[in-house]
Design an enzyme around this catalytic site. Structure first.
Site, PDB file in Angstrom:
ATOM      1  N   LYS A 173       0.860  -1.195   0.000  1.00 59.11           N
ATOM      2  CA  LYS A 173       0.000   0.000   0.000  1.00 59.11           C
ATOM      3  C   LYS A 173       0.886   1.232   0.000  1.00 59.11           C
ATOM      4  CE  LYS A 173      -1.709   2.975   2.313  1.00 59.11           C
ATOM      5  NZ  LYS A 173      -1.696   4.323   1.675  1.00 59.11           N
ATOM      6  N   GLU A 248      10.070   2.271  10.173  1.00 51.63           N
ATOM      7  CA  GLU A 248      11.050   3.320   9.861  1.00 51.63           C
ATOM      8  C   GLU A 248      10.299   4.630   9.999  1.00 51.63           C
ATOM      9  OE1 GLU A 248      14.190   2.965   9.286  1.00 51.63           O
ATOM     10  OE2 GLU A 248      14.266   0.800   8.997  1.00 51.63           O
ATOM     11  N   CYS A 282      13.892  11.711   5.440  1.00 52.72           N
ATOM     12  CA  CYS A 282      13.835  11.330   6.863  1.00 52.72           C
ATOM     13  C   CYS A 282      15.161  11.575   7.564  1.00 52.72           C
ATOM     14  CB  CYS A 282      13.398   9.885   7.012  1.00 52.72           C
ATOM     15  SG  CYS A 282      14.384   8.765   6.021  1.00 52.72           S
ATOM     16  N   GLU A 383       9.778  17.160  13.949  1.00 50.65           N
ATOM     17  CA  GLU A 383      10.207  17.053  12.554  1.00 50.65           C
ATOM     18  C   GLU A 383       9.337  17.975  11.695  1.00 50.65           C
ATOM     19  OE1 GLU A 383       9.146  13.384  10.648  1.00 50.65           O
ATOM     20  OE2 GLU A 383      11.155  13.199   9.802  1.00 50.65           O
TER      21      GLU A 383
HETATM   22  P1  NDP Z   1       2.444   8.891   7.002  1.00 49.08           P
HETATM   23  O1  NDP Z   1       2.793   8.307   8.304  1.00 49.08           O
HETATM   24  O2  NDP Z   1       1.364   9.887   6.933  1.00 49.08           O
HETATM   25  O3  NDP Z   1       2.040   7.754   5.952  1.00 49.08           O
HETATM   26  C1  NDP Z   1       2.872   6.676   5.631  1.00 49.08           C
HETATM   27  C2  NDP Z   1       2.027   5.572   5.022  1.00 49.08           C
HETATM   28  O4  NDP Z   1       1.122   5.061   6.010  1.00 49.08           O
HETATM   29  C3  NDP Z   1       1.137   6.072   3.869  1.00 49.08           C
HETATM   30  O5  NDP Z   1       1.039   5.046   2.896  1.00 49.08           O
HETATM   31  C4  NDP Z   1      -0.191   6.274   4.584  1.00 49.08           C
HETATM   32  O6  NDP Z   1      -1.299   6.257   3.736  1.00 49.08           O
HETATM   33  C5  NDP Z   1      -0.194   5.075   5.499  1.00 49.08           C
HETATM   34  N1  NDP Z   1      -1.165   5.166   6.589  1.00 49.08           N
HETATM   35  C6  NDP Z   1      -1.630   6.274   7.216  1.00 49.08           C
HETATM   36  N2  NDP Z   1      -2.521   5.920   8.181  1.00 49.08           N
HETATM   37  C7  NDP Z   1      -2.610   4.559   8.160  1.00 49.08           C
HETATM   38  C8  NDP Z   1      -3.373   3.598   8.891  1.00 49.08           C
HETATM   39  N3  NDP Z   1      -4.205   3.952   9.875  1.00 49.08           N
HETATM   40  N4  NDP Z   1      -3.220   2.286   8.594  1.00 49.08           N
HETATM   41  C9  NDP Z   1      -2.365   1.893   7.618  1.00 49.08           C
HETATM   42  N5  NDP Z   1      -1.646   2.765   6.870  1.00 49.08           N
HETATM   43  C10 NDP Z   1      -1.745   4.086   7.145  1.00 49.08           C
HETATM   44  O7  NDP Z   1       3.809   9.444   6.443  1.00 49.08           O
HETATM   45  P2  NDP Z   1       4.032  10.310   5.155  1.00 49.08           P
HETATM   46  O8  NDP Z   1       3.575   9.581   3.936  1.00 49.08           O
HETATM   47  O9  NDP Z   1       3.495  11.658   5.450  1.00 49.08           O
HETATM   48  O10 NDP Z   1       5.640  10.323   5.086  1.00 49.08           O
HETATM   49  C11 NDP Z   1       6.391  11.216   5.763  1.00 49.08           C
HETATM   50  C12 NDP Z   1       6.964  10.607   7.023  1.00 49.08           C
HETATM   51  O11 NDP Z   1       7.699   9.421   6.720  1.00 49.08           O
HETATM   52  C13 NDP Z   1       7.949  11.527   7.693  1.00 49.08           C
HETATM   53  O12 NDP Z   1       7.635  11.693   9.042  1.00 49.08           O
HETATM   54  C14 NDP Z   1       9.295  10.841   7.537  1.00 49.08           C
HETATM   55  O13 NDP Z   1      10.210  11.103   8.535  1.00 49.08           O
HETATM   56  C15 NDP Z   1       8.922   9.415   7.456  1.00 49.08           C
HETATM   57  N6  NDP Z   1       9.931   8.694   6.697  1.00 49.08           N
HETATM   58  C16 NDP Z   1      10.818   7.906   7.363  1.00 49.08           C
HETATM   59  C17 NDP Z   1      11.840   7.256   6.706  1.00 49.08           C
HETATM   60  C18 NDP Z   1      12.816   6.378   7.422  1.00 49.08           C
HETATM   61  O14 NDP Z   1      13.557   5.643   6.777  1.00 49.08           O
HETATM   62  N7  NDP Z   1      12.868   6.402   8.739  1.00 49.08           N
HETATM   63  C19 NDP Z   1      11.976   7.382   5.257  1.00 49.08           C
HETATM   64  C20 NDP Z   1      10.984   8.221   4.643  1.00 49.08           C
HETATM   65  C21 NDP Z   1       9.994   8.838   5.353  1.00 49.08           C
HETATM   66  P3  NDP Z   1      -1.778   7.594   2.960  1.00 49.08           P
HETATM   67  O15 NDP Z   1      -0.726   8.621   3.104  1.00 49.08           O
HETATM   68  O16 NDP Z   1      -1.928   7.106   1.587  1.00 49.08           O
HETATM   69  O17 NDP Z   1      -3.063   7.999   3.580  1.00 49.08           O
END
Ligand code: NDP
Length: 490
Positions: A173, A248, A282, A383
């Site tokens: 997803k 992550e 990130c 962040e």
């Molecule tokens: P989100 O946490 O908003 O979303 C990440 C994924 O989780 C998306 O596919 C989102 O769906 C999905 N999601 C959201 N709610 C749910 C739920 N209740 N159940 C299942 N899946 C869910 O992160 P962002 O997409 O905004 O990404 C940015 C964040 O990712 C930053 O905080 C960044 O630091 C972190 N990040 C960390 C990395 C690492 O290696 N540590 C690397 C890259 C990013 P949808 O958005 O489609 O609604």
């Protein structure tokens, strides 16, 4: 062609949901995709479950699985320009950056093709000649792979490649905002010979398309990359079914510059550390920790260079960085900077949207430097995931380490110094999963990536990134069983 891929067939969403994907650089329509609801996700989980429980995929030859990964790598490499273009249209990032990402993705598939082939398990010496004992690796089962929008295909490859190498089945997803390269990857997996049900793709928003993946008992592991808040929710959601989790999450990463560093190089990298991909990284070096004696000169020059950074869309050859992913995300960054102002941070540059009318339709935000910060401020602790650098000053080595570690996060950090002993001392005291010495940002698929503290659970990349997708079984074989009479003659 419909874009959900479930049980070996492309299909539209059962409830008919669709979403327009727009380029963040100018709002133009990139593609309209089908958007899954819980019924579609349930079908995908059941398909992955059947493929794991009933097909020969998990017990098949590792060699065959690795050959498939190599074929996917070949397909990605040969379609590099299409893939990079799709990634840039979804994310708004510069085309050249998307091209680098595709190279990295190819390397990840090739690395796991090799890593899985070379780690079959081990023989254990039990001290008993009548026993053959060995430890073997087996796949975990059905994996839910949930990925973010900042490096959509790269983050997906860190999960899909080891997941398949280990013999699991999956439901992927991707972020609702950036589905295009996940669709392309699915096509290449099919072309490379992925059996029906082994890989499934659901598109759509987290609560609708993703949530069931965290609660359904048919899912064995959830591997998630995303924000800390979502990660916390997800850990709570998986608890009743005790799934394995790999998380992550975010970072708030210190970039520590000592006065004895090569300051010209450190300055150049301090810009890249935070402003690459407009800070939507990130591991971005979002906290500059600078030794007091060189602080004014260093930050003055940093401000001059940050003001010169050229913003623009993915296909603008002069652009050095692009827009933020969405209007909502830009609003969060704006609120974050306002909070910083309220806490007394001095906005040295940026702090607003660009004036250039050509950029007014995209979600642009100027590279921003907040001076005079301390680790008690929310702008230092939270962040922003945007182009915002906070500046803190330290007096000596102990002070630098104390300030750097004063965060709930522990993803990455860097230290700049010409003193090798100091570099090693600081690197070992930083509570972070990656530390760069006199560098910033590089990574290789061979080395583990992940966070200490609240930056995550588990590791991606490296052999540990493969182990996340494997169960470990000890097989004890008594080749000369004899009556023991523990309970006498009975
Ligand atoms: P989100 O946490 O908003 O979303 C990440 C994924 O989780 C998306 O596919 C989102 O769906 C999905 N999601 C959201 N709610 C749910 C739920 N209740 N159940 C299942 N899946 C869910 O992160 P962002 O997409 O905004 O990404 C940015 C964040 O990712 C930053 O905080 C960044 O630091 C972190 N990040 C960390 C990395 C690492 O290696 N540590 C690397 C890259 C990013 P949808 O958005 O489609 O609604």
């Amino acid at each position: 062609m419909p874009e959900l891929y479930i049980d070996g067939a492309w299909r539209a969403a059962l409830a008919g949901g669709q979403r327009d994907i727009r380029c963040p650089a100018d709002g133009s329509l990139t593609v309209t995709v089908d958007e899954a609801g819980p019924d579609d996700t349930l079908d995908a989980i059941l398909a992955a479950r059947r493929a794991f429980d009933e097909s020969s995929w998990p017990s098949g030859s590792v060699h065959d699985r690795c050959a498939l990964l190599h074929r996917v790598a070949d397909l990605l490499a040969s379609h590099k320009s299409d893939v990079a273009r799709a990634e840039s249209l979804d994310t708004g990032k510069r085309l050249v950056e998307s091209e680098y990402d595709v190279d990295d993705v190819v390397a990840v598939f090739r690395f796991y093709a090799g890593a899985a082939a070379g780690t079959a398990g081990r023989v254990v010496d039990t001290g008993r000649p009548d026993v053959r004992s060995r430890v073997v690796h087996e796949p975990i089962g059905v994996c839910a792979l949930i990925t973010p929008w900042n490096y959509p295909l790269l983050q997906t490859s860190w999960k899909v490649a080891p997941c398949l190498a280990a013999g699991n089945t999956f439901v992927l997803k991707p972020s609702e905002l950036t589905p295009s390269t996940a669709i392309l990857l699915m096509r290449y997996l099919i072309e490379a010979g992925l059996p029906a049900g082994v890989g499934n793709l659901v598109l759509g928003a987290g609560p609708q398309a993703g949530a069931l993946l965290t609660t359904h008992p048919g899912v064995d592991l959830v591997s998630f990359t995303g924000g800390l808040g979502t990660g916390r929710q997800l850990m709570a959601a998986v608890a009743p079914t005790v799934k394995k989790v790999a998380l992550e999450l975010g970072g708030k990463n210190p970039n520590i510059v000592f006065a004895d560093a090569d300051l010209e190089v450190a300055l150049d990298f301090a810009l890249t550390a935070i402003f690459l991909h407009s800070g939507q990284v990130c591991s971005a070096g979002a906290r500059l920790l600078i030794e007091g004696s060189v602080k004014d000169k260093f930050v003055d020059e940093l401000v001059v260079r940050a003001e010169r950074i050229r913003l623009g869309g993915p296909f603008d050859d002069k652009a050095e960085t692009g827009p933020l992913i969405s209007a909502e995300h830009r609003a969060k960054v704006e609120a974050y900077v306002e909070a910083g102002r309220g806490e007394g941070a001095q906005v040295r540059c940026g702090g607003s949207r660009p004036d250039d009318p050509a950029l007014s339709v995209g979600f642009y935000y100027l590279p921003t430097i907040l001076d005079g910060c301390t680790s008690s401020m929310s702008v230092v602790q939270n962040e922003s995931f945007g182009p915002v650098l906070t500046v803190e000053t330290f007096v000596d080595e102990d002070d630098a380490v104390r300030i750097a570690n004063d965060t709930i996060f522990g993803l990455a950090g860097a230290v700049w110094t010409s003193n090798a002993g100091r570099a090693e001392r600081v690197a070992s005291r930083l509570r972070m999963g990656t530390v760069w010495i006199n560098d910033y940002h590089p990574y290789v698929p061979q080395a583990e990536w992940g966070g200490y503290k609240q930056s995550g659970v588990g590791r991606e990349l490296g052999v540990a990134g493969l182990d996340e997708y494997r169960e470990t079984k000890h097989i004890w074989h008594n080749v000369r069983p004899e009556v023991q009479r523990w309970f006498g003659d009975g």
